[in-house]
Design a protein around this motif. Sequence first.
Motif, mmCIF file in Angstrom:
data_model
loop_
_atom_site.group_PDB
_atom_site.id
_atom_site.type_symbol
_atom_site.label_atom_id
_atom_site.label_comp_id
_atom_site.label_asym_id
_atom_site.label_seq_id
_atom_site.Cartn_x
_atom_site.Cartn_y
_atom_site.Cartn_z
ATOM 1 N N VAL A 1 0.838 -1.204 0.000
ATOM 2 C CA VAL A 1 0.000 0.000 0.000
ATOM 3 C C VAL A 1 0.872 1.252 0.000
ATOM 4 O O VAL A 1 1.836 1.354 0.751
ATOM 5 N N LYS A 2 0.552 2.205 -0.899
ATOM 6 C CA LYS A 2 1.241 3.502 -0.929
ATOM 7 C C LYS A 2 0.193 4.601 -0.784
ATOM 8 O O LYS A 2 -0.912 4.490 -1.337
ATOM 9 N N VAL A 3 0.548 5.675 -0.064
ATOM 10 C CA VAL A 3 -0.372 6.799 0.100
ATOM 11 C C VAL A 3 -0.174 7.784 -1.050
ATOM 12 O O VAL A 3 0.933 8.296 -1.245
ATOM 13 N N LEU A 4 -1.237 8.043 -1.815
ATOM 14 C CA LEU A 4 -1.177 9.032 -2.888
ATOM 15 C C LEU A 4 -1.231 10.437 -2.295
ATOM 16 O O LEU A 4 -0.468 11.316 -2.687
ATOM 17 N N GLU A 5 -2.168 10.628 -1.365
ATOM 18 C CA GLU A 5 -2.340 11.958 -0.760
ATOM 19 C C GLU A 5 -3.252 11.822 0.441
ATOM 20 O O GLU A 5 -3.939 10.816 0.615
ATOM 21 N N TYR A 6 -3.258 12.861 1.254
ATOM 22 C CA TYR A 6 -4.218 12.973 2.345
ATOM 23 C C TYR A 6 -5.172 14.126 2.065
ATOM 24 O O TYR A 6 -4.776 15.174 1.564
ATOM 25 N N ASN A 7 -6.440 13.911 2.396
ATOM 26 C CA ASN A 7 -7.389 15.001 2.508
ATOM 27 C C ASN A 7 -7.762 15.115 3.980
ATOM 28 O O ASN A 7 -7.667 14.137 4.727
ATOM 29 N N VAL A 8 -8.190 16.301 4.375
ATOM 30 C CA VAL A 8 -8.429 16.554 5.801
ATOM 31 C C VAL A 8 -9.918 16.754 6.084
ATOM 32 O O VAL A 8 -10.292 17.362 7.076
ATOM 33 N N ARG A 9 -10.743 16.196 5.188
ATOM 34 C CA ARG A 9 -12.202 16.298 5.333
ATOM 35 C C ARG A 9 -12.800 15.080 4.651
ATOM 36 O O ARG A 9 -12.123 14.334 3.958
ATOM 37 N N PHE A 10 -14.084 14.871 4.837
ATOM 38 C CA PHE A 10 -14.755 13.757 4.167
ATOM 39 C C PHE A 10 -14.686 13.947 2.656
ATOM 40 O O PHE A 10 -14.739 15.067 2.151
ATOM 41 N N GLY A 11 -14.578 12.845 1.935
ATOM 42 C CA GLY A 11 -14.540 12.900 0.474
ATOM 43 C C GLY A 11 -15.922 13.191 -0.099
ATOM 44 O O GLY A 11 -16.947 12.942 0.518
ATOM 45 N N ASP A 12 -15.908 13.743 -1.288
ATOM 46 C CA ASP A 12 -17.150 14.013 -2.007
ATOM 47 C C ASP A 12 -16.957 13.426 -3.401
ATOM 48 O O ASP A 12 -16.134 13.949 -4.155
ATOM 49 N N PRO A 13 -17.537 12.274 -3.742
ATOM 50 C CA PRO A 13 -18.818 11.758 -3.252
ATOM 51 C C PRO A 13 -18.770 10.607 -2.227
ATOM 52 O O PRO A 13 -19.827 10.052 -1.917
ATOM 53 N N GLU A 14 -17.615 10.233 -1.706
ATOM 54 C CA GLU A 14 -17.571 9.061 -0.823
ATOM 55 C C GLU A 14 -18.472 9.199 0.402
ATOM 56 O O GLU A 14 -19.046 8.206 0.881
ATOM 57 N N THR A 15 -18.593 10.431 0.922
ATOM 58 C CA THR A 15 -19.440 10.655 2.094
ATOM 59 C C THR A 15 -20.861 10.150 1.865
ATOM 60 O O THR A 15 -21.514 9.645 2.776
#
Length: 428
Positions: free
Chosen positions: A285-299
């Motif tokens: 597993v590799k991390v592409l990036e971090y977001n610091v809030r819920f995803g849209d549309p994943e939420t």
Amino acid sequence: MSEISKLNILVVGSGGREHALVQKCLQSPLAGKVIAAPGNGGMASEVECFNLCVEDIPALVELAQEQNIGLVVVGPEVPLSLGLVDALAAVGIPAYGPNKDGAQLESSKAFCKDFFARHNIPTAAYGTFTEVEPALAYLEEHPAPIVIKASGLAAGKGVIMAETQEEAVAAVKDMLEGDAFGSSGKEIVIEETLYGEEASIHVIASGEHFVCLPPSQDHKRVGEGDTGLNTGGMGAYTPTSKVTPEMQAEIEEQVIKPTLAGLKADGIDYRGTLYAGLMLTDKGVKVLEYNVRFGDPETQVLLPMVADDLVPVLLASAKGEALPAKLQYHEGAAIVIVLAAGGYPGSYAKGQEITFPATLPASSAIVHAGTSRDIDGTIRTAGGRVLGVSGQAPTLQAAVDLAYSVCDQVEFQDKYLRRDIGHRELNR
């Protein structure tokens, strides 16, 4: 978690993610009044909306004080990066989301990649640049295919997957010399292309305490078969069988725990959502990036799958208190399909009237993203991603059939949608 009485809740934002958060908050026995700022056409049909810009931090703080708000749930990344949580904390109002220091994980890709390097978090090899010549020299040593990213916030669109050297050189020049992404592109990250399948892990964090939501998979490209331009997301589903229980444990041990420990070591008390965009490669597993809030549309697929009341969990995170060891989830699968305006992510028309089915089947929902509401209640298009149609069912195929049946009953001019959301999982 401490005992709490009824809470007035403010949800900040105007998209599908925020509408899903409003709906989840409304379901909570702990919720008193729920309001949104600025909201959208769908939210305005359910709660009082206040037409404030999400970048107007003083106005949002004033609204929270005037409305006797006990919890602010911050949807988008921009107000987090501008320090909304810090400003609310200064007047004693708990807010769900990281402070300005923590938000740098998303607001600066260069900060994020340097954080990965400092804390040994698996990610793609990279370089960061503010000048064209060193960036082009790096491309000579690391030829295409390669990924060029605007370091700053670019609404999910600041990533160029350059297949040829010509594309890579053009992307570097467009960002650093041109104005492709404005100030967001004045610092860039160039990183190796990773191969594999993407997955998203959303974590609710409170310092080093955390609880994971089910793994999901987003569909970023505008066209079927994952072709065309990157968008903010054309649909998502959960769970994905690519993330096995063994892989989930690996992600928590090698990615999530060291990240939260690293933030603490760096003096950042991280609270809120940590959303890891992952590439499942043949080397792990590799991390592409971090977001610091819920995803849209994943939420829109994750929140309906949570069986528990989410409000006390969000409040505990906001206050830096301990979280439950795990959350209860509904069985089965969920999917959301984005109905977009024709032309998105390029230019598109606004103001088209939307007609909806008279009734919705059980276990389906329509979440508003880019909509407005006339005084007479007419809903119109007001953005590129207009609506999210979701379905929950015992199997992903049944959820897909349910959601697409509703999609076909929603009408507006130049409606566009992908017909293959969930295709990887269905083809396994």
